[in-house]
Design a protein around this motif. Structure first.
Motif, mmCIF file in Angstrom:
data_model
loop_
_atom_site.group_PDB
_atom_site.id
_atom_site.type_symbol
_atom_site.label_atom_id
_atom_site.label_comp_id
_atom_site.label_asym_id
_atom_site.label_seq_id
_atom_site.Cartn_x
_atom_site.Cartn_y
_atom_site.Cartn_z
ATOM 1 N N LYS A 1 -58.873 44.472 -67.020
ATOM 2 C CA LYS A 1 -59.101 44.425 -68.469
ATOM 3 C C LYS A 1 -59.344 45.835 -69.004
ATOM 4 N N PRO B 1 -62.825 46.547 -71.813
ATOM 5 C CA PRO B 1 -64.140 46.868 -71.240
ATOM 6 C C PRO B 1 -64.132 48.165 -70.441
ATOM 7 N N CYS C 1 -66.815 51.018 -71.303
ATOM 8 C CA CYS C 1 -67.707 51.586 -70.279
ATOM 9 C C CYS C 1 -67.645 53.112 -70.290
ATOM 10 N N LEU D 1 -69.717 44.513 -74.577
ATOM 11 C CA LEU D 1 -69.620 44.208 -73.152
ATOM 12 C C LEU D 1 -70.304 42.888 -72.809
ATOM 13 N N LEU E 1 -69.510 40.176 -74.094
ATOM 14 C CA LEU E 1 -68.407 39.207 -74.030
ATOM 15 C C LEU E 1 -67.804 39.131 -72.630
ATOM 16 N N TYR E 2 -67.984 40.186 -71.833
ATOM 17 C CA TYR E 2 -67.375 40.243 -70.503
ATOM 18 C C TYR E 2 -68.390 40.053 -69.373
ATOM 19 N N GLY E 3 -69.651 40.368 -69.645
ATOM 20 C CA GLY E 3 -70.648 40.295 -68.577
ATOM 21 C C GLY E 3 -71.861 39.454 -68.876
ATOM 22 N N THR F 1 -69.657 48.577 -64.012
ATOM 23 C CA THR F 1 -68.266 48.690 -64.453
ATOM 24 C C THR F 1 -67.366 47.794 -63.608
ATOM 25 N N LEU G 1 -67.933 44.010 -64.483
ATOM 26 C CA LEU G 1 -67.304 43.592 -65.728
ATOM 27 C C LEU G 1 -65.828 43.275 -65.552
ATOM 28 N N GLN G 2 -65.221 43.832 -64.516
ATOM 29 C CA GLN G 2 -63.816 43.556 -64.226
ATOM 30 C C GLN G 2 -63.641 42.383 -63.261
ATOM 31 N N HIS H 1 -66.426 40.424 -61.771
ATOM 32 C CA HIS H 1 -67.538 39.458 -61.787
ATOM 33 C C HIS H 1 -68.173 39.256 -60.413
#
Length: 307
Positions: A48, A51, A55, A119, A121-123, A167, A170-171, A173
């Motif tokens: 992604k 993010p 970062c 972030l 939304l992603y983590g 970082t 977030l990509q 998980h």
């Protein structure tokens, strides 16, 4: 407008100098390493970009924020006096007024929070806690913790474990043992920059009651510490060697040869303003470490997929 040392008060040049752009390598390298690992490990099409960009921006803004905080509070404490050996600071030199610096600290802190908030939304909402801790320790480092000799611990955590692991998380998980060891290696490499800084300032820090690790262990032991930071960082890559990811393990040893040469120069110079050159070389070496590690990860990714 007034001038001091050819820098116009509160000018663009004054703010660029206050931001200390050379220190941004320390912010970029952890994110670079984590993104290389995530790109290699993420499923096809799973990487992604948004993010990743957030970062990197967050890391840059927080580094500038930390530089502003350091500039302002060291000025208020009188640490940046006529005995200072390091690069000149904006408030102490009269390039930036204290009032303007306070506003800049508030602005960069808010901007970092705005950039970091998506972030979530992603983590998940735990990203808010991580961001809050980054801001908190950004202030605590200059105001308290650096005087207690905890700066090196903070570098390991906030320039190694937090940015690399977060970082990557977030990509993908998750956080693997390879990512964890990479984060430790990154923190050790970047801590070399703080060690040089404190090695140069050891006499002034002792007078100011700033009990850095250099003040505690002495100059000779610090010279060995500097060398060991690079060595241990490279040896942390053994986790990749045992998995057959040989480029990721071997390429950073090019950095180690550069690091060792810089360490020998540091030992010869020993003290004085000439050590500012060692600071610049160390920053360069850190950036090359990040490039070499990331290149190794991507080379291994291509080779393993081709097999």
């Amino acid at each position: 407008m007034t001038k001091n040392n050819q820098v116009v008060l509160n000018s663009t040049r004054a703010w660029v100098l206050a931001a200390r752009p050379k220190t941004l390598t320390g912010a970029a390298v952890p994110v670079m390493m984590a993104l290389a690992l995530a790109f290699a490990d993420a499923p096809q099409g799973g990487f992604k970009w948004l993010p990743a960009l957030l970062c990197l921006l967050f890391a840059f803004i927080m580094q500038i924020d930390a530089n502003f905080v350091n500039d302002y509070f060291d000025f208020k404490k009188g640490t940046d006096d006529e005995h200072r050996l390091g690069p000149r600071r904006a408030c102490a030199q009269g390039w930036v007024t204290a009032a303007a610096m306070r506003k800049a600290i508030a602005l960069t802190t808010v901007l970092a929070c705005v950039v970091g908030l998506p972030l979530v939304l992603y983590g998940g909402w735990q990203m808010v806690l991580v961001g809050a801790l980054c801001v908190l320790f950004c202030f605590l480092y200059t105001t308290h913790l650096s005087y207690w000799g905890l700066g090196d611990v903070l570098v390991l955590v906030f320039f190694g474990l937090v940015p690399v692991c977060l970082t990557y998380y977030l990509q993908c998980h998750t956080v693997t043992k390879e990512v964890l060891w990479s984060a430790v290696a990154c923190g050790l490499v970047i801590d070399a920059l703080l060690v040089v800084n404190n090695y140069r300032d050891r006499d002034n820090d002792l007078r100011a009651g700033k009990m850095t690790i250099v003040v505690r262990i002495g100059a000779k032991a610090t010279e060995w510490l500097y060398l060991c930071l690079g060595l241990f960082a490279c040896l942390a890559g053994l986790v990749f060697f045992f998995e057959g990811r040989y480029a990721t393990f071997f390429l950073p040893f090019i950095y180690l040869s550069m690091h060792a040469r810089t360490g020998r120069k540091m030992r010869r110079i020993h003290q004085g303003k000439a050590l500012n050159g060692i600071l610049g070389e160390t920053a360069r070496n850190i950036f090359f470490y990040g490039l070499l590690f990331s290149a190794g990860v991507l080379v291994d990714c291509l080779l393993l997929k081709s097999w």
